[in-house]
Design a protein around this motif. Structure first.
Motif, mmCIF file in Angstrom:
data_model
loop_
_atom_site.group_PDB
_atom_site.id
_atom_site.type_symbol
_atom_site.label_atom_id
_atom_site.label_comp_id
_atom_site.label_asym_id
_atom_site.label_seq_id
_atom_site.Cartn_x
_atom_site.Cartn_y
_atom_site.Cartn_z
ATOM 1 N N PRO A 1 -3.065 0.411 -0.358
ATOM 2 C CA PRO A 1 -4.429 0.662 0.122
ATOM 3 C C PRO A 1 -5.105 -0.536 0.774
ATOM 4 O O PRO A 1 -5.975 -0.360 1.627
ATOM 5 C CB PRO A 1 -5.177 1.095 -1.141
ATOM 6 C CG PRO A 1 -4.390 0.526 -2.266
ATOM 7 C CD PRO A 1 -2.967 0.518 -1.826
ATOM 8 N N ASP B 1 15.984 3.530 9.039
ATOM 9 C CA ASP B 1 15.560 4.703 8.268
ATOM 10 C C ASP B 1 16.648 5.773 8.267
ATOM 11 O O ASP B 1 16.938 6.387 7.237
ATOM 12 C CB ASP B 1 14.264 5.286 8.848
ATOM 13 C CG ASP B 1 13.055 4.398 8.585
ATOM 14 O OD1 ASP B 1 13.036 3.721 7.545
ATOM 15 O OD2 ASP B 1 12.131 4.381 9.422
ATOM 16 N N THR C 1 3.064 -3.833 -4.717
ATOM 17 C CA THR C 1 2.556 -3.050 -5.838
ATOM 18 C C THR C 1 2.590 -3.840 -7.141
ATOM 19 O O THR C 1 1.861 -3.533 -8.082
ATOM 20 C CB THR C 1 3.357 -1.747 -5.999
ATOM 21 O OG1 THR C 1 4.748 -2.051 -6.119
ATOM 22 C CG2 THR C 1 3.166 -0.848 -4.788
ATOM 23 N N ARG D 1 -5.429 -3.599 3.301
ATOM 24 C CA ARG D 1 -4.870 -3.957 4.607
ATOM 25 C C ARG D 1 -5.456 -5.286 5.067
ATOM 26 O O ARG D 1 -6.575 -5.651 4.717
ATOM 27 C CB ARG D 1 -5.220 -2.891 5.662
ATOM 28 C CG ARG D 1 -4.884 -1.472 5.257
ATOM 29 C CD ARG D 1 -3.401 -1.181 5.398
ATOM 30 N NE ARG D 1 -3.091 0.170 4.932
ATOM 31 C CZ ARG D 1 -3.249 1.256 5.656
ATOM 32 N NH1 ARG D 1 -3.746 1.181 6.886
ATOM 33 N NH2 ARG D 1 -2.916 2.441 5.164
ATOM 34 N N LEU E 1 2.276 1.199 4.915
ATOM 35 C CA LEU E 1 0.883 1.540 5.186
ATOM 36 C C LEU E 1 0.436 2.759 4.371
ATOM 37 O O LEU E 1 -0.722 2.845 3.949
ATOM 38 C CB LEU E 1 0.693 1.806 6.678
ATOM 39 C CG LEU E 1 0.851 0.597 7.600
ATOM 40 C CD1 LEU E 1 0.785 1.024 9.059
ATOM 41 C CD2 LEU E 1 -0.218 -0.460 7.312
ATOM 42 N N ALA E 2 1.365 3.676 4.136
ATOM 43 C CA ALA E 2 1.021 4.874 3.374
ATOM 44 C C ALA E 2 0.913 4.598 1.881
ATOM 45 O O ALA E 2 0.281 5.377 1.151
ATOM 46 C CB ALA E 2 2.068 5.959 3.617
ATOM 47 N N SER E 3 1.492 3.502 1.423
ATOM 48 C CA SER E 3 1.574 3.238 -0.016
ATOM 49 C C SER E 3 0.642 2.145 -0.512
ATOM 50 O O SER E 3 0.391 2.059 -1.718
ATOM 51 C CB SER E 3 3.020 2.853 -0.384
ATOM 52 O OG SER E 3 3.938 3.843 0.024
ATOM 53 N N HIS F 1 5.364 -1.294 8.423
ATOM 54 C CA HIS F 1 6.118 -0.048 8.487
ATOM 55 C C HIS F 1 5.248 1.079 7.925
ATOM 56 O O HIS F 1 4.448 0.882 7.006
ATOM 57 C CB HIS F 1 7.391 -0.211 7.658
ATOM 58 C CG HIS F 1 8.361 0.918 7.749
ATOM 59 N ND1 HIS F 1 8.216 2.078 7.015
ATOM 60 C CD2 HIS F 1 9.517 1.067 8.469
ATOM 61 C CE1 HIS F 1 9.226 2.891 7.271
ATOM 62 N NE2 HIS F 1 10.025 2.306 8.154
ATOM 63 N N GLU F 2 5.428 2.283 8.439
ATOM 64 C CA GLU F 2 4.589 3.415 8.039
ATOM 65 C C GLU F 2 4.672 3.690 6.535
ATOM 66 O O GLU F 2 3.679 4.098 5.917
ATOM 67 C CB GLU F 2 4.981 4.660 8.819
ATOM 68 C CG GLU F 2 6.430 5.075 8.647
ATOM 69 C CD GLU F 2 6.827 6.249 9.540
ATOM 70 O OE1 GLU F 2 7.921 6.785 9.334
ATOM 71 O OE2 GLU F 2 6.043 6.601 10.436
ATOM 72 N N THR F 3 5.822 3.455 5.924
ATOM 73 C CA THR F 3 5.960 3.660 4.482
ATOM 74 C C THR F 3 5.061 2.712 3.704
ATOM 75 O O THR F 3 4.442 3.090 2.705
ATOM 76 C CB THR F 3 7.422 3.447 4.048
ATOM 77 O OG1 THR F 3 8.256 4.354 4.760
ATOM 78 C CG2 THR F 3 7.592 3.665 2.554
#
Length: 277
Positions: free
Chosen positions: A257, A171, A237, A259, A253-255, A249-251
């Motif tokens: 919906p 990162d 996506t 899981r 998980l944030a993007s 990765h957090e990116t």
């Protein structure tokens, strides 16, 4: 904390997707880099229902074929972050999209200025050319390494420029690359510490997957995809059903919906069992 329900759908979804597109490390494979019996059975279930399994990975072809044998998967694999389309059955590279040497030099210079001591290597599709400062070594890849003085002075075409810094995270390294360089290439990471991967502009896993889907006559809405790292985000996506692993990765998980469970909890298998069982 309640575990995510792999079968819960919070967005409109497709039934019985015709293509299963999955990343390998951190996704299909467990932490010991193997295909679990449950995952192998779930892939077999999807194939029996008529689905095509497509690996979509940062790995080069040589590191995919053995996994395909473990998983019982044949056909086409997308390798090197979309720069290579590979035939698992014939061991042939069907398509290769090399990085322009001029763009690679500019990216390398920018990284060297921003991150003194960064080591460089290139992936050719069949091997790795590495400078002495590139200290990252993958044991199973050692027979395919060749040390060179400067990777950017070699005449052999390459599909990925690899930049490694043991003192930085991926990162941090990506954040240090100037915007002007980012416009010349695709810059991403697949999760191995301070490793950044640079490909030709427009070369992504999703772009290669779209070409494979078109060849099969399958629209994106009939694809289910799995991934855990930023280089998987475009695929997740793109697909009608995109699932982020619980260990993603957090990116990601944030993007994303949807899981599923982690790779060590057989998250890919959990979804496939519900979709095709």
């Amino acid at each position: 904390m309640r575990r995510p329900d792999p079968g819960r759908r919070t967005l409109p979804a497709v039934n019985s997707p015709r293509i299963v597109a999955t990343d390998l490390d951190g996704t299909l494979l467990t932490s010991d880099r193997t295909v679990s019996p449950r995952t192998r059975d779930a892939l077999r279930l999807a194939r029996a229902a008529g689905a095509v399994i497509v690996f979509v990975t940062a790995r080069p072809p040589r590191a995919v074929r053995e996994i395909a044998e473990q998983a019982g998967v044949t056909g086409t694999a997308i390798c090197s972050n979309g720069a290579i389309v590979y035939d698992l059955d014939t061991d042939e590279i069907i398509e290769s999209l090399p990085l322009d040497p001029g763009a690679a030099r500019r990216a390398a210079r920018a990284l060297a200025e921003a991150l003194p001591g960064v080591g460089l290597a290139v992936e050719t599709g069949r091997g790795v050319l590495a400078e002495a400062a590139y200290t990252r070594r993958v044991p199973e890849d050692m027979p395919f390494y060749r040390e060179v003085v400067s990777v950017l002075e070699e005449a052999e075409p390459f599909v990925k420029l690899l930049a490694h810094s043991p003192a930085h995270t991926a990162d941090e390294m990506i954040a240090a690359v100037p915007a002007t360089v980012k416009g010349l290439a695709e810059i991403t990471q697949s999760g191995d510490g301070g490793l950044v991967e640079i490909s030709a502009p427009g070369v992504t896993k999703a772009a290669a997957l779209d070409r494979v889907c078109r060849a099969h006559g399958v629209p994106a809405g009939e694809v289910v995809a799995f991934g855990d790292m930023p280089n998987d985000l475009a695929v997740l996506t793109y697909a009608g059903l995109g699932y982020a692993m619980a260990n993603a990765h957090e990116t990601v998980l944030a993007s994303v919906p949807r899981r599923t469970l982690s790779n060590d909890e057989h998250g890919v298998a959990a979804v496939l069992e519900r979709l095709y069982g």
